[in-house]
Design a protein around this motif. Structure first.
Motif, short mmCIF file in Angstrom:
data_model
loop_
_atom_site.label_atom_id
_atom_site.label_comp_id
_atom_site.label_asym_id
_atom_site.label_seq_id
_atom_site.Cartn_x
_atom_site.Cartn_y
_atom_site.Cartn_z
N GLU A 1 -25.72 -48.18 -15.67
CA GLU A 1 -24.30 -47.91 -15.81
C GLU A 1 -24.00 -47.12 -17.07
O GLU A 1 -22.95 -46.50 -17.20
CB GLU A 1 -23.51 -49.21 -15.80
CG GLU A 1 -23.48 -49.89 -14.44
CD GLU A 1 -22.46 -51.00 -14.40
OE1 GLU A 1 -21.85 -51.29 -15.46
OE2 GLU A 1 -22.26 -51.57 -13.34
N ASP A 2 -24.91 -47.18 -18.05
CA ASP A 2 -24.71 -46.43 -19.29
C ASP A 2 -25.09 -44.97 -19.15
O ASP A 2 -24.88 -44.18 -20.08
CB ASP A 2 -25.54 -47.06 -20.42
CG ASP A 2 -24.96 -48.40 -20.86
OD1 ASP A 2 -23.74 -48.58 -20.72
OD2 ASP A 2 -25.72 -49.25 -21.35
N ASP A 3 -25.65 -44.59 -18.00
CA ASP A 3 -26.09 -43.20 -17.83
C ASP A 3 -24.94 -42.22 -17.97
O ASP A 3 -25.10 -41.14 -18.54
CB ASP A 3 -26.75 -43.03 -16.45
CG ASP A 3 -28.13 -43.65 -16.40
OD1 ASP A 3 -28.57 -44.17 -17.44
OD2 ASP A 3 -28.76 -43.61 -15.33
N ALA A 4 -23.76 -42.57 -17.43
CA ALA A 4 -22.61 -41.66 -17.51
C ALA A 4 -22.22 -41.42 -18.96
O ALA A 4 -21.97 -40.28 -19.36
CB ALA A 4 -21.44 -42.24 -16.72
N LYS A 5 -22.20 -42.50 -19.75
CA LYS A 5 -21.85 -42.35 -21.16
C LYS A 5 -22.88 -41.53 -21.90
O LYS A 5 -22.55 -40.68 -22.73
CB LYS A 5 -21.70 -43.73 -21.80
CG LYS A 5 -20.53 -44.54 -21.25
CD LYS A 5 -20.43 -45.89 -21.94
CE LYS A 5 -19.27 -46.70 -21.40
NZ LYS A 5 -19.17 -48.03 -22.04
N GLU A 6 -24.15 -41.78 -21.61
CA GLU A 6 -25.21 -41.04 -22.29
C GLU A 6 -25.18 -39.57 -21.90
O GLU A 6 -25.42 -38.69 -22.73
CB GLU A 6 -26.57 -41.65 -21.95
CG GLU A 6 -26.78 -43.04 -22.52
CD GLU A 6 -26.64 -43.07 -24.03
OE1 GLU A 6 -27.15 -42.13 -24.69
OE2 GLU A 6 -26.01 -44.00 -24.54
N PHE A 7 -24.89 -39.30 -20.62
CA PHE A 7 -24.79 -37.92 -20.17
C PHE A 7 -23.65 -37.22 -20.90
O PHE A 7 -23.77 -36.07 -21.34
CB PHE A 7 -24.57 -37.88 -18.67
CG PHE A 7 -24.49 -36.49 -18.09
CD1 PHE A 7 -25.51 -35.57 -18.27
CD2 PHE A 7 -23.37 -36.09 -17.36
CE1 PHE A 7 -25.45 -34.30 -17.74
CE2 PHE A 7 -23.29 -34.81 -16.82
CZ PHE A 7 -24.33 -33.91 -17.02
N GLY A 8 -22.52 -37.93 -21.03
CA GLY A 8 -21.39 -37.38 -21.77
C GLY A 8 -21.73 -37.11 -23.22
O GLY A 8 -21.37 -36.07 -23.78
N LYS A 9 -22.46 -38.03 -23.85
CA LYS A 9 -22.87 -37.85 -25.24
C LYS A 9 -23.78 -36.63 -25.37
O LYS A 9 -23.71 -35.88 -26.35
CB LYS A 9 -23.59 -39.10 -25.74
CG LYS A 9 -22.69 -40.31 -25.92
CD LYS A 9 -23.50 -41.51 -26.39
CE LYS A 9 -22.65 -42.74 -26.53
NZ LYS A 9 -23.45 -43.93 -26.94
N TYR A 10 -24.65 -36.44 -24.39
CA TYR A 10 -25.56 -35.30 -24.41
C TYR A 10 -24.77 -33.99 -24.38
O TYR A 10 -25.07 -33.04 -25.11
CB TYR A 10 -26.52 -35.37 -23.23
CG TYR A 10 -27.46 -34.19 -23.12
CD1 TYR A 10 -28.61 -34.12 -23.89
CD2 TYR A 10 -27.17 -33.14 -22.25
CE1 TYR A 10 -29.46 -33.03 -23.80
CE2 TYR A 10 -28.02 -32.05 -22.15
CZ TYR A 10 -29.17 -32.01 -22.92
OH TYR A 10 -30.00 -30.92 -22.83
N LEU A 11 -23.74 -33.94 -23.53
CA LEU A 11 -22.94 -32.73 -23.44
C LEU A 11 -22.13 -32.50 -24.71
O LEU A 11 -21.97 -31.37 -25.17
CB LEU A 11 -22.00 -32.82 -22.24
CG LEU A 11 -22.66 -32.88 -20.86
CD1 LEU A 11 -21.61 -33.06 -19.77
CD2 LEU A 11 -23.49 -31.63 -20.58
#
Length: 271
Positions: free
Chosen positions: A74-84
């Motif tokens: 579930e944290d993947d979305a947040k991590e993807f956002g942080k990457y961007l």
């Protein structure tokens, strides 16, 4: 006392207000801490070029199942956002559409080079939806143009969960914002009704055409029920690729349909 910004606690109830479900304990924060071993493994894999999905699967295999793993996807979305967000170029563009706080529904991004390339090579754009990701089951879409050397140039990438009209509408509206509201003069896509409708709504002045590559790759599956279908496929390809004008194509196409009795084929006669 809340009028002055203070609260007074009169009673504390430490019991849960609802029964705890053992099947969902992995969702609790205290069960999602990364051990030092996991952190070092992730860092090592990143340095040697192992994809995050492969790293995750290795942890799943070692733990025995996803449920036993102390990492939540579930944290993947947040991590993807942080990457961007970490992209330092101010002309880098991205938008995320999340379901709740955890799951990505749609995502679009384009770097500074893609946005600059669109100004020069954005007259006619190919929108490709033929790629599908791994078990996350996202469709990876790309906007591609052709530069002055005849080379493909990337004009933006997206991830979408559902291939419906609303998803494509969100995507096209977002991409137009990225490109300063400038719509291409022409766009090539697969034969998808949802894409066609979204283009009509978002880019009404853009000429929409079906991609010849997508059409031609369907020939074997559409004609393999006919006797001598290999020869039919070869002649059809000859008509498509060697007709240099509209009138010539119409004449050759009608002769082709008549010769092989294909006038009743719905796929060939459809618009």
């Amino acid at each position: 006392m809340k009028d002055i910004g203070l609260w007074t606690i009169f009673k504390v109830v430490l019991n849960h207000s609802h029964p705890c479900c053992p099947d969902h304990t992995e969702m609790l924060k205290q069960h999602r801490e990364l051990s030092m071993f996991v952190r070092r493994t992730i860092e090592t894999h990143e340095k040697i070029g192992i994809k995050p999905s492969k790293t995750y699967q290795s942890f799943v295999a070692a733990a025995g199942s996803h449920r036993e793993l102390e990492i939540s996807e579930e944290d993947d979305a947040k991590e993807f956002g942080k990457y961007l967000v970490r992209e330092k170029n101010q002309n880098f563009f991205f938008e995320l559409n999340l379901e709740g706080d955890h799951y990505i529904k749609h995502a679009l991004w384009a770097d500074a080079r893609s946005r600059a390339a669109f100004d020069y090579f954005g007259d006619v754009v190919s929108f490709d939806t033929t790629y599908n990701t791994n078990r996350y089951n996202f469709v990876l879409c790309s906007f591609v143009g052709v530069n002055h050397h005849g080379q493909s140039t990337l004009l933006g990438c997206t991830l979408i969960k559902n291939e419906d009209i609303q998803s494509f509408k969100w995507l096209f509206e977002c991409w137009l914002r990225c490109m300063g509201g400038k719509a291409p003069k022409g766009i090539l896509t697969d034969q998808c009704t949802s894409i066609q409708r979204a283009i009509e709504l978002c880019m009404p002045t853009t000429i929409h055409r079906w991609c010849i590559w997508h059409i031609m790759k369907k020939i074997p599956s559409k004609l393999n029920g006919y006797k001598g279908h290999i020869h039919i496929e070869q002649e059809m390809s000859h008509v498509v690729w060697n007709s240099h004008t509209k009138d010539e194509f119409d004449r050759n196409w009608n002769d082709f349909l008549t010769k092989y009795g294909l006038g009743g084929n719905k796929w060939l006669s459809g618009n």
